[in-house]
Design a protein around this motif. Sequence first.
Motif, PDB file in Angstrom:
ATOM      1  N   VAL A  23      50.161  78.865 -21.260  1.00  9.46           N
ATOM      2  CA  VAL A  23      49.021  79.732 -21.607  1.00  9.46           C
ATOM      3  C   VAL A  23      49.224  81.127 -21.004  1.00  9.46           C
ATOM      4  O   VAL A  23      48.992  82.144 -21.671  1.00  9.46           O
ATOM      5  N   TRP A 154      37.482  83.499 -19.882  1.00  5.84           N
ATOM      6  CA  TRP A 154      36.745  82.339 -20.381  1.00  5.84           C
ATOM      7  C   TRP A 154      35.464  82.060 -19.600  1.00  5.84           C
ATOM      8  O   TRP A 154      34.479  81.643 -20.177  1.00  5.84           O
ATOM      9  N   VAL A 222      42.517  78.675 -16.481  1.00  7.10           N
ATOM     10  CA  VAL A 222      42.722  77.618 -17.473  1.00  7.10           C
ATOM     11  C   VAL A 222      42.238  76.279 -16.911  1.00  7.10           C
ATOM     12  O   VAL A 222      42.570  75.939 -15.775  1.00  7.10           O
ATOM     13  N   LEU A 263      46.476  72.226 -26.662  1.00 10.30           N
ATOM     14  CA  LEU A 263      45.817  73.537 -26.730  1.00 10.30           C
ATOM     15  C   LEU A 263      45.273  73.806 -28.137  1.00 10.30           C
ATOM     16  O   LEU A 263      44.897  74.941 -28.444  1.00 10.30           O
ATOM     17  N   PHE A 281      48.444  81.774 -31.362  1.00 11.04           N
ATOM     18  CA  PHE A 281      47.599  81.771 -30.159  1.00 11.04           C
ATOM     19  C   PHE A 281      46.352  82.634 -30.332  1.00 11.04           C
ATOM     20  O   PHE A 281      46.425  83.790 -30.737  1.00 11.04           O
ATOM     21  N   PRO A 283      43.109  83.284 -27.817  1.00  9.59           N
ATOM     22  CA  PRO A 283      42.482  82.910 -26.544  1.00  9.59           C
ATOM     23  C   PRO A 283      41.049  82.414 -26.710  1.00  9.59           C
ATOM     24  O   PRO A 283      40.600  81.551 -25.947  1.00  9.59           O
ATOM     25  N   LEU A 286      40.744  78.581 -27.029  1.00  8.24           N
ATOM     26  CA  LEU A 286      41.331  77.686 -26.015  1.00  8.24           C
ATOM     27  C   LEU A 286      40.325  76.591 -25.637  1.00  8.24           C
ATOM     28  O   LEU A 286      39.158  76.893 -25.367  1.00  8.24           O
TER      29      LEU A 286
END
Length: 310
Positions: A23, A154, A222, A263, A281, A283, A286
């Motif tokens: 990640v 996040w 993460v 993921l 990808f 974000p 996620l």
Amino acid sequence: MAGRFAPSPTSDLHLGNLRTALVAWLLARTTGREFRLRVEDLDTQRVAAAPEVARRQLADLDALGLDHDGEVVWQSRRLDAYADAVAGLDTYPCYCTRREIAEAASAPHGDAFRPYPGTCLRLSASRRAELEATRRPALRVRANGASSTVQDLWAGDVTGTVDDFVVVRNDGVPAYNLAVVVDDLAMGIDQVCRGDDLLSSAPRQAWLARQLGGTSPGYAHVPLAVNPDGRRLAKRDGAVTLADLAGLGWSPAHVLTRLARSLDLAAAGEPVTTAELLARFDPSALPREPWVVDARQPTAAAWENSRSTT
Ligand code: GLU
């Protein structure tokens, strides 16, 4: 602008560590950043196997296709930089043992964070003389009860009280919180992506970065990998490292696919390359919950069933 991965060479990287590294690499590469590696070997300097473990960790990242920029930074070679940084901080010696701090610190029930209660700021001259004669001090930075807020990609805004935390341990080794900040500043790291067990350390590290004349990086923590009991994944949980899995016939490419699946970046069993992952990808997509890994029966079916469900 750069992101980084900074393992401690205590044992081989397990699936959770490898997933966090993936990640961090994806986030750095898809935001036009360099990706740097750092071996956090201050704590392990006296462990004979640490350099060997570190080399295996670097080889595993390479085997997965996570390339990096610049030289690998080894913390054990940067002691002068940490000493210089400490010299510029407002610090004081602390003679407290862990137990004394636990007894003196008040923490609401269930709260693991116990701010240092400031005992050694208020020592009488006679008590100080007594302690100086019998104990080696750690050095704490004076934070004056500061509060610090960081932005996590996040978790959003995270605010923490900054206590007078240790910057040099009583065995003379620079503390983790100091070394990480000094290095991130020196390496031009403006994106810190790592396991969310370190989220609560981010406010004090950001504060320290500012004390050292820098700016705080952006953070991206993460969710960790856990075993089926919900405990942090560990070596004893089964086949969790690239070497363990290689022994069961898994190539690094298989493991990459497995990580991508965890993921939500690949379909079940779909082979993927790092180039494809870069293109996919996102974000904001996620998974936000811990990744549950059942490594006791690493058959293809078991892997599929161990897809994050909590
Ligand atoms: N060395 C730390 C670890 O392996 C990570 C430090 C960091 O990323 O700030 O848990």
